[in-house]
Motif scaffolding. Structure first.
Motif, mmCIF file in Angstrom:
data_model
loop_
_atom_site.group_PDB
_atom_site.id
_atom_site.type_symbol
_atom_site.label_atom_id
_atom_site.label_comp_id
_atom_site.label_asym_id
_atom_site.label_seq_id
_atom_site.Cartn_x
_atom_site.Cartn_y
_atom_site.Cartn_z
ATOM 1 N N VAL A 1 0.825 -1.215 0.000
ATOM 2 C CA VAL A 1 0.000 0.000 0.000
ATOM 3 C C VAL A 1 0.856 1.261 0.000
ATOM 4 N N GLY B 1 3.274 1.616 -2.069
ATOM 5 C CA GLY B 1 3.810 1.729 -3.421
ATOM 6 C C GLY B 1 5.159 1.056 -3.583
ATOM 7 N N SER C 1 -7.792 -1.645 -0.972
ATOM 8 C CA SER C 1 -8.217 -2.370 -2.174
ATOM 9 C C SER C 1 -6.997 -3.098 -2.727
ATOM 10 N N ALA D 1 -1.715 -3.044 -3.969
ATOM 11 C CA ALA D 1 -2.784 -2.627 -3.056
ATOM 12 C C ALA D 1 -2.703 -1.132 -2.830
ATOM 13 N N THR D 2 -3.849 -0.548 -2.522
ATOM 14 C CA THR D 2 -3.882 0.878 -2.205
ATOM 15 C C THR D 2 -4.844 1.109 -1.039
ATOM 16 N N PRO D 3 -4.491 2.006 -0.122
ATOM 17 C CA PRO D 3 -5.341 2.203 1.056
ATOM 18 C C PRO D 3 -6.689 2.798 0.669
ATOM 19 N N LEU D 4 -7.699 2.418 1.410
ATOM 20 C CA LEU D 4 -9.018 3.027 1.255
ATOM 21 C C LEU D 4 -9.074 4.204 2.211
ATOM 22 N N GLU D 5 -9.142 5.394 1.649
ATOM 23 C CA GLU D 5 -9.115 6.596 2.487
ATOM 24 C C GLU D 5 -10.402 6.718 3.295
ATOM 25 N N THR E 1 -8.835 1.688 -10.224
ATOM 26 C CA THR E 1 -8.795 2.000 -8.792
ATOM 27 C C THR E 1 -7.767 3.096 -8.560
ATOM 28 N N HIS E 2 -8.264 4.270 -8.162
ATOM 29 C CA HIS E 2 -7.393 5.419 -7.912
ATOM 30 C C HIS E 2 -6.618 5.214 -6.606
ATOM 31 N N SER E 3 -5.642 6.087 -6.390
ATOM 32 C CA SER E 3 -4.779 5.934 -5.217
ATOM 33 C C SER E 3 -5.509 6.247 -3.912
ATOM 34 N N ASN E 4 -6.722 6.781 -4.001
ATOM 35 C CA ASN E 4 -7.526 6.969 -2.782
ATOM 36 C C ASN E 4 -8.561 5.855 -2.614
ATOM 37 N N GLY E 5 -8.452 4.831 -3.448
ATOM 38 C CA GLY E 5 -9.357 3.692 -3.361
ATOM 39 C C GLY E 5 -10.630 3.856 -4.166
ATOM 40 N N SER F 1 -3.333 2.119 -8.365
ATOM 41 C CA SER F 1 -2.150 2.903 -7.997
ATOM 42 C C SER F 1 -2.137 3.150 -6.500
ATOM 43 N N ALA F 2 -0.942 3.376 -5.997
ATOM 44 C CA ALA F 2 -0.763 3.707 -4.578
ATOM 45 C C ALA F 2 0.199 4.880 -4.493
ATOM 46 N N ARG F 3 -0.041 5.738 -3.526
ATOM 47 C CA ARG F 3 0.822 6.915 -3.370
ATOM 48 C C ARG F 3 2.054 6.559 -2.554
#
Lengths: 149, 149
Positions: free
Chosen positions: A63, A65, A123, A142-146, B48-52, B129-131
């Protein structure tokens, strides 16, 4: 009756031949199951099971990156630098291709990383390849769900 | 013989075509070019954007053409391309300036996207993507990376 018996043998042989020709390949259900089994093995911190489930050429992107190889990922589990406490996954979608499956979903993971325990909801996308009659994970991202707790 | 039967790993042209499609897609997003994106994005797209946040092909293109999301500039850096049968997996990073509802932000992203080979061309079916944490300066773009404006 000999004719009936001969026909039965032929039908059985035909069935076996048909099954052998239609080489069993993973379906959507087995791909979804493979992802969930991977999560279960991670929750058990079962490095031996993960070693079988992860492709040698794995790209494992967290998550943050940051991407790890299979050796790097398993190395952190073996050393205890990374220890899963709990994982609650949901598989949302699965796309099946010729020799691959793309699985997407969400998960809440509590893990201890370098001595710090954190929970995160994210996600994910996992790409599975069908190799040697089983699914192996080749790519993970994976990317965090804000705004999630 | 199905089109994916030829091993694309040994087909540099198909790998080159995927790289080209990826760069064209980044440019089309900056240009909000619905026609080009319509060709490059698969109907099954999950973005899926970096904000989920999750977009479909339709909602993603609409977000660009209506100006709700505005990719002001993008500097992509393709780190790896892997092809397995009829899918291609790209791992990369990108420096993105995006305006969401009038607010401009600079993002440093790590990403994975999956493309499917259909009817003789590549179409993107999955993006996630993930930041990267920390200031943008932590992930400098290579000198050769093109900036798409």
């Amino acid at each position: 009756m000999p004719v009936t018996r001969t026909l039965s043998i032929l039908l059985v042989a035909l069935g076996v031949a048909t099954c052998a020709w239609a080489a069993p390949r993973g379906d959507e259900a087995s791909a979804r199951a493979a992802i969930l089994e991977r999560f279960a093995a991670a929750q058990r911190n079962d490095v031996a099971a993960l070693d079988r489930m992860l492709a040698d050429d794995l790209d494992y992107c967290t998550v943050r990156g940051v991407c790890q190889t299979k050796q790097e990922y398993l190395g952190r589990l073996k050393s205890g630098a990374m220890k899963y406490q709990s994982i609650d996954p949901v598989v949302d979608r699965a796309k099946l291709f010729a020799d691959s499956a793309v699985i997407s979903g969400r998960a809440t993971v509590t893990a201890t990383r370098d001595g710090v325990t954190q929970s995160i909801r994210f996600s994910f996308v996992g790409v599975l390849a069908w190799r040697d009659d089983r699914w192996v994970l080749t790519t993970w991202s994976a990317t965090p769900l804000e705004g999630a707790s | 013989m199905p089109s994916f039967a030829k091993d694309p790993v040994s087909d540099p042209a198909r790998t080159a075509a995927l790289r080209s499609a990826e760069l064209t897609r980044f440019q089309a997003q900056v240009d909000a070019d619905a026609e080009v994106l319509g060709e490059l994005l698969d109907d099954s797209l999950e973005y899926t954007h970096s904000n989920g946040e999750l977009d479909t092909k339709k909602s993603f293109i609409e977000s660009l053409t209506t100006g709700r999301r505005d990719y002001v500039a993008t500097t992509p850096d393709i780190l790896s391309i892997r092809i397995n049968g009829d899918i291609g997996i790209i791992r990369g990073k990108a420096k993105v300036t995006v305006a969401d509802n009038g607010q401009s932000r600079d993002l440093d992203l790590g990403y994975v996207d999956v493309w499917v080979w259909k009817d003789g061309r590549w179409r993107m079916t999955t993006w996630l993507s993930a930041r990267y944490p920390g200031p943008a300066a932590q992930v400098p773009a290579p000198p050769s990376a093109p900036t798409v404006r």
